[in-house]
Write a protein that holds these residues in place. Sequence first.
Motif, PDB file in Angstrom:
ATOM      1  N   TYR A   4       1.065  -1.301  -0.146  1.00  0.00           N
ATOM      2  CA  TYR A   4       0.082  -0.151  -0.016  1.00  0.00           C
ATOM      3  C   TYR A   4       0.681   1.415  -0.106  1.00  0.00           C
ATOM      4  O   TYR A   4       0.497   2.093  -0.622  1.00  0.00           O
ATOM      5  CB  TYR A   4      -1.129   0.084   1.066  1.00  0.00           C
ATOM      6  CG  TYR A   4      -1.755   1.211   1.460  1.00  0.00           C
ATOM      7  CD1 TYR A   4      -2.928   1.292   0.587  1.00  0.00           C
ATOM      8  CD2 TYR A   4      -1.629   2.302   1.889  1.00  0.00           C
ATOM      9  CE1 TYR A   4      -4.029   2.446   0.516  1.00  0.00           C
ATOM     10  CE2 TYR A   4      -2.122   3.534   1.968  1.00  0.00           C
ATOM     11  CZ  TYR A   4      -3.420   3.620   1.315  1.00  0.00           C
ATOM     12  OH  TYR A   4      -4.233   4.783   1.518  1.00  0.00           O
ATOM     13  N   THR A   5       1.636   1.143   0.887  1.00  0.00           N
ATOM     14  CA  THR A   5       2.956   2.635   0.974  1.00  0.00           C
ATOM     15  C   THR A   5       3.452   2.720  -0.478  1.00  0.00           C
ATOM     16  O   THR A   5       3.740   3.624  -1.093  1.00  0.00           O
ATOM     17  CB  THR A   5       3.664   2.141   2.026  1.00  0.00           C
ATOM     18  OG1 THR A   5       3.244   1.784   3.505  1.00  0.00           O
ATOM     19  CG2 THR A   5       4.865   3.423   2.003  1.00  0.00           C
ATOM     20  N   ALA A   6       3.761   1.386  -1.127  1.00  0.00           N
ATOM     21  CA  ALA A   6       4.500   1.612  -2.328  1.00  0.00           C
ATOM     22  C   ALA A   6       3.401   2.223  -3.371  1.00  0.00           C
ATOM     23  O   ALA A   6       3.978   3.132  -4.243  1.00  0.00           O
ATOM     24  CB  ALA A   6       5.159   0.346  -2.885  1.00  0.00           C
ATOM     25  N   LEU A   7       2.163   1.901  -3.383  1.00  0.00           N
ATOM     26  CA  LEU A   7       1.333   2.091  -4.203  1.00  0.00           C
ATOM     27  C   LEU A   7       1.008   3.854  -4.025  1.00  0.00           C
ATOM     28  O   LEU A   7       1.024   4.416  -5.033  1.00  0.00           O
ATOM     29  CB  LEU A   7      -0.032   1.709  -4.086  1.00  0.00           C
ATOM     30  CG  LEU A   7      -0.257   0.299  -5.160  1.00  0.00           C
ATOM     31  CD1 LEU A   7      -1.442  -0.303  -4.480  1.00  0.00           C
ATOM     32  CD2 LEU A   7      -0.125   0.539  -6.537  1.00  0.00           C
ATOM     33  N   ALA A   8       0.849   4.183  -2.965  1.00  0.00           N
ATOM     34  CA  ALA A   8       0.740   5.559  -2.516  1.00  0.00           C
ATOM     35  C   ALA A   8       1.809   6.420  -3.182  1.00  0.00           C
ATOM     36  O   ALA A   8       1.722   7.629  -3.477  1.00  0.00           O
ATOM     37  CB  ALA A   8       0.487   5.661  -0.860  1.00  0.00           C
ATOM     38  N   ALA A   9       3.180   5.738  -2.715  1.00  0.00           N
ATOM     39  CA  ALA A   9       4.245   6.587  -3.250  1.00  0.00           C
ATOM     40  C   ALA A   9       4.199   6.940  -4.645  1.00  0.00           C
ATOM     41  O   ALA A   9       4.599   7.986  -5.268  1.00  0.00           O
ATOM     42  CB  ALA A   9       5.544   5.997  -2.480  1.00  0.00           C
ATOM     43  N   ALA A  10       3.991   5.695  -5.382  1.00  0.00           N
ATOM     44  CA  ALA A  10       4.011   5.893  -6.503  1.00  0.00           C
ATOM     45  C   ALA A  10       2.903   6.731  -7.273  1.00  0.00           C
ATOM     46  O   ALA A  10       3.305   7.605  -8.055  1.00  0.00           O
ATOM     47  CB  ALA A  10       3.660   4.450  -7.375  1.00  0.00           C
ATOM     48  N   GLY A  11       1.900   6.680  -6.728  1.00  0.00           N
ATOM     49  CA  GLY A  11       0.691   7.782  -7.055  1.00  0.00           C
ATOM     50  C   GLY A  11       1.231   9.266  -6.903  1.00  0.00           C
ATOM     51  O   GLY A  11       0.916  10.028  -7.622  1.00  0.00           O
ATOM     52  N   LEU A  12       1.459   9.502  -5.744  1.00  0.00           N
ATOM     53  CA  LEU A  12       2.023  10.711  -5.261  1.00  0.00           C
ATOM     54  C   LEU A  12       3.122  11.248  -6.289  1.00  0.00           C
ATOM     55  O   LEU A  12       3.302  12.437  -6.836  1.00  0.00           O
ATOM     56  CB  LEU A  12       2.500  10.723  -3.902  1.00  0.00           C
ATOM     57  CG  LEU A  12       1.580  10.761  -2.928  1.00  0.00           C
ATOM     58  CD1 LEU A  12       2.196  10.448  -1.411  1.00  0.00           C
ATOM     59  CD2 LEU A  12       0.661  12.224  -2.631  1.00  0.00           C
ATOM     60  N   ALA A  13       4.179  10.353  -6.690  1.00  0.00           N
ATOM     61  CA  ALA A  13       5.326  10.819  -7.483  1.00  0.00           C
ATOM     62  C   ALA A  13       4.663  11.198  -9.019  1.00  0.00           C
ATOM     63  O   ALA A  13       4.942  12.116  -9.377  1.00  0.00           O
ATOM     64  CB  ALA A  13       6.226   9.573  -7.805  1.00  0.00           C
ATOM     65  N   ALA A  14       3.733  10.441  -9.209  1.00  0.00           N
ATOM     66  CA  ALA A  14       2.994  10.702 -10.525  1.00  0.00           C
ATOM     67  C   ALA A  14       2.438  11.754 -10.678  1.00  0.00           C
ATOM     68  O   ALA A  14       2.441  12.730 -11.708  1.00  0.00           O
ATOM     69  CB  ALA A  14       2.268   9.305 -11.197  1.00  0.00           C
ATOM     70  N   ALA A  15       1.600  12.203  -9.525  1.00  0.00           N
ATOM     71  CA  ALA A  15       0.932  13.424  -9.445  1.00  0.00           C
ATOM     72  C   ALA A  15       1.807  14.610  -9.456  1.00  0.00           C
ATOM     73  O   ALA A  15       1.485  15.482 -10.091  1.00  0.00           O
ATOM     74  CB  ALA A  15      -0.094  13.395  -8.313  1.00  0.00           C
ATOM     75  N   HIS A  16       2.755  14.285  -8.524  1.00  0.00           N
ATOM     76  CA  HIS A  16       3.791  15.625  -8.570  1.00  0.00           C
ATOM     77  C   HIS A  16       4.453  15.692 -10.172  1.00  0.00           C
ATOM     78  O   HIS A  16       4.614  17.092 -10.398  1.00  0.00           O
ATOM     79  CB  HIS A  16       4.785  15.224  -7.673  1.00  0.00           C
ATOM     80  CG  HIS A  16       4.228  15.385  -6.034  1.00  0.00           C
ATOM     81  ND1 HIS A  16       4.035  16.953  -5.461  1.00  0.00           N
ATOM     82  CD2 HIS A  16       4.116  14.836  -5.231  1.00  0.00           C
ATOM     83  CE1 HIS A  16       3.642  16.871  -4.399  1.00  0.00           C
ATOM     84  NE2 HIS A  16       3.734  15.543  -4.143  1.00  0.00           N
ATOM     85  N   ARG A  17       4.873  14.765 -10.659  1.00  0.00           N
ATOM     86  CA  ARG A  17       5.490  14.794 -11.884  1.00  0.00           C
ATOM     87  C   ARG A  17       4.468  15.537 -13.000  1.00  0.00           C
ATOM     88  O   ARG A  17       4.850  16.520 -13.661  1.00  0.00           O
ATOM     89  CB  ARG A  17       5.778  13.493 -12.653  1.00  0.00           C
ATOM     90  CG  ARG A  17       6.489  13.604 -13.711  1.00  0.00           C
ATOM     91  CD  ARG A  17       6.823  12.283 -14.283  1.00  0.00           C
ATOM     92  NE  ARG A  17       7.397  12.492 -15.597  1.00  0.00           N
ATOM     93  CZ  ARG A  17       6.669  12.527 -16.898  1.00  0.00           C
ATOM     94  NH1 ARG A  17       5.495  12.834 -16.625  1.00  0.00           N
ATOM     95  NH2 ARG A  17       7.577  12.746 -18.044  1.00  0.00           N
ATOM     96  N   GLN A  18       3.075  15.204 -12.720  1.00  0.00           N
ATOM     97  CA  GLN A  18       2.178  15.743 -13.651  1.00  0.00           C
ATOM     98  C   GLN A  18       2.033  17.358 -13.462  1.00  0.00           C
ATOM     99  O   GLN A  18       1.940  17.946 -14.281  1.00  0.00           O
ATOM    100  CB  GLN A  18       0.841  15.050 -13.390  1.00  0.00           C
ATOM    101  CG  GLN A  18      -0.462  15.355 -14.649  1.00  0.00           C
ATOM    102  CD  GLN A  18       0.174  15.328 -15.929  1.00  0.00           C
ATOM    103  OE1 GLN A  18       0.744  14.332 -16.424  1.00  0.00           O
ATOM    104  NE2 GLN A  18      -0.530  16.182 -16.809  1.00  0.00           N
ATOM    105  N   ARG A  19       2.042  17.410 -12.053  1.00  0.00           N
ATOM    106  CA  ARG A  19       2.043  19.004 -11.682  1.00  0.00           C
ATOM    107  C   ARG A  19       2.965  19.719 -12.293  1.00  0.00           C
ATOM    108  O   ARG A  19       3.107  20.875 -12.817  1.00  0.00           O
ATOM    109  CB  ARG A  19       1.862  19.158 -10.032  1.00  0.00           C
ATOM    110  CG  ARG A  19       0.427  18.828  -9.558  1.00  0.00           C
ATOM    111  CD  ARG A  19       0.420  19.018  -8.050  1.00  0.00           C
ATOM    112  NE  ARG A  19       0.730  20.061  -7.644  1.00  0.00           N
ATOM    113  CZ  ARG A  19       0.796  20.616  -6.555  1.00  0.00           C
ATOM    114  NH1 ARG A  19       0.822  19.530  -5.503  1.00  0.00           N
ATOM    115  NH2 ARG A  19       1.050  21.812  -5.994  1.00  0.00           N
TER     116      ARG A  19
END
Length: 269
Positions: free
Chosen positions: A118-133
Amino acid sequence: MWAFGAYSYVVTAFSAAWFARRSARAAGAPISLVESVSWQGASYALWLPVAGLVWAVLRRFGAGGRGVAVLTLAMIPVVALESLGAAWVDMTFRAPDGGMAEGLDRALSRSPVSILLYTALAAAGLAAAHRQRAVEAQTRADHLETALTEARRVVARQAAPAERLTVSTGSRRTPVDLSRVEWFSAAGNYVVVHWEQREGLIRETLQNLEGRLDPAIFARSHRSTLVNLARVRETQSLSDGSWRLTMESGAELVASRTYRDDLLARLGR
């Protein structure tokens, strides 16, 4: 992001199936390739809706503090449900006669791995969101810089004499070339004219003034500010999505997020 998620699911499921076959063979209860792939595929398929949940949370609350807080709070029920679901899948394939106590024991033993995943999924999602921003912010910054360059070109190639405003400065009335103005600011039924580190008033609303100015040169950066794009020296993106505009005089103005998007839309960017 979705392609990466699909790739991660397939690789994880097949890797776990390979490990499950080796463990089963070592325990003297070998299983077939089809059974091991089906078993692990069903087990890790439980993470697909979790990935959708992470994506939905980040879309709704963003990748800032609120999004992280919601993801953190969601970890407790998500990990509990996933561990129970995975334990049920394990028992369906390997111990169909097991009771509730065995199921709870299996769920508890899977919890550390579930927390890690779960932590890995959340971290990957946050990284993708920050990159998109970051990509979106850079795109908007590039569009703004293009608009500023175009405004300077428009001013440079104007052959007609510069339009003048008659500005009240104390008891005097001063003619000011429109091209020398850095920005206008609203003051009730008046507009404050800022040029060359000087100020004066004209009796007109900012909205009326905006309507008769060239939108390729003058654009609203705030509800009470109208900026000469040709006089912007540099721009800087701020953490809240707004822009800081540094004028030729050194004055700093803020283009809010609302007017930032409207500015780019009006300029066809």
